[in-house]
Design a protein around this motif. Structure first.
Motif, PDB file in Angstrom:
ATOM      1  N   GLU A 103       3.513   5.559  -6.179  1.00  0.00           N
ATOM      2  CA  GLU A 103       2.251   5.899  -5.512  1.00  0.00           C
ATOM      3  C   GLU A 103       2.499   6.068  -4.022  1.00  0.00           C
ATOM      4  O   GLU A 103       3.150   5.223  -3.403  1.00  0.00           O
ATOM      5  CB  GLU A 103       1.242   4.785  -5.730  1.00  0.00           C
ATOM      6  CG  GLU A 103       1.034   4.534  -7.202  1.00  0.00           C
ATOM      7  CD  GLU A 103      -0.408   4.261  -7.545  1.00  0.00           C
ATOM      8  OE1 GLU A 103      -1.184   3.949  -6.625  1.00  0.00           O
ATOM      9  OE2 GLU A 103      -0.726   4.372  -8.735  1.00  0.00           O
ATOM     10  N   TYR A 104       2.000   7.146  -3.472  1.00  0.00           N
ATOM     11  CA  TYR A 104       2.167   7.403  -2.037  1.00  0.00           C
ATOM     12  C   TYR A 104       0.809   7.324  -1.362  1.00  0.00           C
ATOM     13  O   TYR A 104      -0.150   7.955  -1.812  1.00  0.00           O
ATOM     14  CB  TYR A 104       2.769   8.793  -1.819  1.00  0.00           C
ATOM     15  CG  TYR A 104       4.198   8.896  -2.298  1.00  0.00           C
ATOM     16  CD1 TYR A 104       5.258   8.594  -1.452  1.00  0.00           C
ATOM     17  CD2 TYR A 104       4.480   9.280  -3.600  1.00  0.00           C
ATOM     18  CE1 TYR A 104       6.569   8.671  -1.894  1.00  0.00           C
ATOM     19  CE2 TYR A 104       5.793   9.356  -4.057  1.00  0.00           C
ATOM     20  CZ  TYR A 104       6.833   9.053  -3.189  1.00  0.00           C
ATOM     21  OH  TYR A 104       8.123   9.128  -3.638  1.00  0.00           O
ATOM     22  N   VAL A 105       0.736   6.522  -0.321  1.00  0.00           N
ATOM     23  CA  VAL A 105      -0.515   6.434   0.436  1.00  0.00           C
ATOM     24  C   VAL A 105      -0.320   7.275   1.700  1.00  0.00           C
ATOM     25  O   VAL A 105       0.222   6.807   2.704  1.00  0.00           O
ATOM     26  CB  VAL A 105      -0.821   4.965   0.810  1.00  0.00           C
ATOM     27  CG1 VAL A 105      -2.180   4.859   1.481  1.00  0.00           C
ATOM     28  CG2 VAL A 105      -0.750   4.076  -0.419  1.00  0.00           C
ATOM     29  N   LYS A 106      -0.729   8.539   1.607  1.00  0.00           N
ATOM     30  CA  LYS A 106      -0.453   9.457   2.718  1.00  0.00           C
ATOM     31  C   LYS A 106      -1.604   9.468   3.712  1.00  0.00           C
ATOM     32  O   LYS A 106      -2.758   9.569   3.313  1.00  0.00           O
ATOM     33  CB  LYS A 106      -0.229  10.872   2.188  1.00  0.00           C
ATOM     34  CG  LYS A 106       1.013  10.985   1.331  1.00  0.00           C
ATOM     35  CD  LYS A 106       1.219  12.406   0.852  1.00  0.00           C
ATOM     36  CE  LYS A 106       2.331  12.443  -0.172  1.00  0.00           C
ATOM     37  NZ  LYS A 106       2.422  13.713  -0.876  1.00  0.00           N
ATOM     38  N   GLU A 107      -1.237   9.377   4.974  1.00  0.00           N
ATOM     39  CA  GLU A 107      -2.252   9.457   6.014  1.00  0.00           C
ATOM     40  C   GLU A 107      -1.779  10.381   7.111  1.00  0.00           C
ATOM     41  O   GLU A 107      -0.586  10.403   7.440  1.00  0.00           O
ATOM     42  CB  GLU A 107      -2.503   8.068   6.618  1.00  0.00           C
ATOM     43  CG  GLU A 107      -3.493   7.263   5.825  1.00  0.00           C
ATOM     44  CD  GLU A 107      -3.618   5.851   6.372  1.00  0.00           C
ATOM     45  OE1 GLU A 107      -3.661   5.701   7.611  1.00  0.00           O
ATOM     46  OE2 GLU A 107      -3.652   4.919   5.552  1.00  0.00           O
ATOM     47  N   LYS A 108      -2.731  11.110   7.671  1.00  0.00           N
ATOM     48  CA  LYS A 108      -2.410  12.018   8.761  1.00  0.00           C
ATOM     49  C   LYS A 108      -2.065  11.176   9.994  1.00  0.00           C
ATOM     50  O   LYS A 108      -2.860  10.311  10.381  1.00  0.00           O
ATOM     51  CB  LYS A 108      -3.646  12.864   9.055  1.00  0.00           C
ATOM     52  CG  LYS A 108      -3.349  14.249   9.535  1.00  0.00           C
ATOM     53  CD  LYS A 108      -4.636  14.980   9.812  1.00  0.00           C
ATOM     54  CE  LYS A 108      -5.315  15.467   8.541  1.00  0.00           C
ATOM     55  NZ  LYS A 108      -6.567  16.200   8.877  1.00  0.00           N
ATOM     56  N   GLN A 109      -0.907  11.405  10.562  1.00  0.00           N
ATOM     57  CA  GLN A 109      -0.507  10.594  11.721  1.00  0.00           C
ATOM     58  C   GLN A 109       0.638  11.258  12.475  1.00  0.00           C
ATOM     59  O   GLN A 109       1.357  12.081  11.912  1.00  0.00           O
ATOM     60  CB  GLN A 109      -0.058   9.205  11.257  1.00  0.00           C
ATOM     61  CG  GLN A 109       1.079   9.232  10.246  1.00  0.00           C
ATOM     62  CD  GLN A 109       1.235   7.898   9.537  1.00  0.00           C
ATOM     63  OE1 GLN A 109       1.514   6.919  10.177  1.00  0.00           O
ATOM     64  NE2 GLN A 109       1.047   7.875   8.218  1.00  0.00           N
ATOM     65  N   SER A 143       1.288  14.432   7.272  1.00  0.00           N
ATOM     66  CA  SER A 143       0.549  13.576   6.355  1.00  0.00           C
ATOM     67  C   SER A 143       1.580  12.807   5.535  1.00  0.00           C
ATOM     68  O   SER A 143       2.222  13.370   4.647  1.00  0.00           O
ATOM     69  CB  SER A 143      -0.320  14.452   5.446  1.00  0.00           C
ATOM     70  OG  SER A 143      -0.890  13.641   4.454  1.00  0.00           O
ATOM     71  N   VAL A 144       1.778  11.549   5.888  1.00  0.00           N
ATOM     72  CA  VAL A 144       2.866  10.797   5.252  1.00  0.00           C
ATOM     73  C   VAL A 144       2.463   9.367   4.895  1.00  0.00           C
ATOM     74  O   VAL A 144       1.531   8.799   5.454  1.00  0.00           O
ATOM     75  CB  VAL A 144       4.121  10.714   6.169  1.00  0.00           C
ATOM     76  CG1 VAL A 144       4.757  12.076   6.329  1.00  0.00           C
ATOM     77  CG2 VAL A 144       3.817  10.082   7.503  1.00  0.00           C
ATOM     78  N   ASP A 145       3.236   8.833   3.956  1.00  0.00           N
ATOM     79  CA  ASP A 145       3.166   7.408   3.647  1.00  0.00           C
ATOM     80  C   ASP A 145       4.114   6.729   4.643  1.00  0.00           C
ATOM     81  O   ASP A 145       5.335   6.894   4.574  1.00  0.00           O
ATOM     82  CB  ASP A 145       3.626   7.186   2.200  1.00  0.00           C
ATOM     83  CG  ASP A 145       3.521   5.738   1.774  1.00  0.00           C
ATOM     84  OD1 ASP A 145       3.825   4.847   2.589  1.00  0.00           O
ATOM     85  OD2 ASP A 145       3.148   5.493   0.622  1.00  0.00           O
TER      86      ASP A 145
END
Ligand code: ADP
Length: 269
Positions: A103-109, A143-145
């Motif tokens: 599972e990847y929790v990707k967030e824009k950062q 957009s990365v975990d």
């Protein structure tokens, strides 16, 4: 790798032709190769630490040892058990990723703070190499975990350090090129022969050179990096010159910043 079959075609016992059938067995060969790498890694990487844990515990049980010696043995046991745990964790991580179950929790950062964090982690424990960040990108939102990217960078940094001489520079550069972010990690180490580059990212692949044999490792790190980067629609590549050093590069798609980030960029952050 091609396998060639000759089939004689006969009519009423009279040979009227020959059929040549080529079968490409490269894939089978590679699977075989991987299995034999797996067997040799398992036998070496699992048995070696276990043998030393057993050996030292046996000594501690049967001998009346001085406290200093006991402390030294315990440290070795701990080190070897850690090595074993790392191997098993890497192996299970990779299995999960290959099965598409990670599972990847990707967030824009922005990506640079992630690089800075990893550099900081290394600087606190490794003083033998100079870790240098070259930030050439004004815009670096992806957009990365975050934890997974830390895992990728940690592995690439740790290889760069492991396979290069003390005092060498490890340079990380972050560059924007059109819609993509390039992260290059360069070392001044032993390098990798051309013929090995193609299969470097396969699991259990370790180069058969004296440095790789001396320096511990599982041959799973780069395979894990590839899985993670590809799960982010990215690519991982390597360029290298033997005896001069290697450059591992990650390419990730840039994403548009939120208004909040955008205004920071516009303010000339
Ligand atoms: P490990 O480092 O645990 O053996 P990796 O998958 O991370 O596994 O690397 C596989 C192999 O690729 C290493 O054993 C080494 O032979 C080679 N390698 C990786 N990174 C470098 C580097 N920066 N310089 C030279 N060789 C490298």
């Amino acid at each position: 790798i091609l396998l060639l079959y000759h089939v004689s075609i006969k009519r009423h016992d009279e040979k009227i032709g020959t059929l040549f059938v080529y079968r490409d067995i490269t894939a089978e060969y590679e699977v075989d190769q991987m299995k034999s790498n797996l067997v040799s890694t398992v036998s070496h990487e699992l048995r070696t630490p276990l043998a030393s844990v057993l050996g030292y515990t046996e000594l501690m049980i049967t001998k009346d040892l001085k406290p200093e010696r006991q402390a030294r043995y315990l440290q070795t046991i701990h080190q070897e058990a850690t090595r074993l745990t790392n191997l098993i964790n890497d192996f299970l991580d990779l299995q999960r990723m290959e099965a598409g179950k990670e599972e990847y929790v990707k967030e824009k950062q922005p990506f640079t703070p992630i690089v800075e964090q990893v550099i900081e982690n290394f600087q606190s424990t490794n003083t033998n190499h100079n870790l240098v960040l070259q930030q050439n990108s004004a815009y670096d939102h992806v957009s990365v975990d975050r934890d997974k990217m830390i895992q990728v960078l940690t592995n690439l940094f740790s290889n760069a350090i492991k396979f290069s001489p003390e005092g060498g520079d490890v340079v990380v550069s972050v560059q924007q090129q059109e819609h993509q972010l390039y992260v290059h990690i360069s070392d001044e180490g032993i390098g990798i022969p051309d013929q090995e580059l193609g299969r470097l990212f396969q699991k259990f692949n370790r180069l058969d050179n004296s440095s790789s044999r001396k320096i511990g490792g599982t041959g799973l790190g780069l395979a894990i990096c590839k899985e993670i980067v590809e799960a982010h629609d990215g690519k991982i590549m390597v360029r290298s010159a033997e005896g001069e050093g290697s450059v591992f590069s990650i390419v990730l798609p840039l994403v548009e910043a939120d208004k909040h980030f955008q205004s920071e960029v516009e303010c000339g952050r």
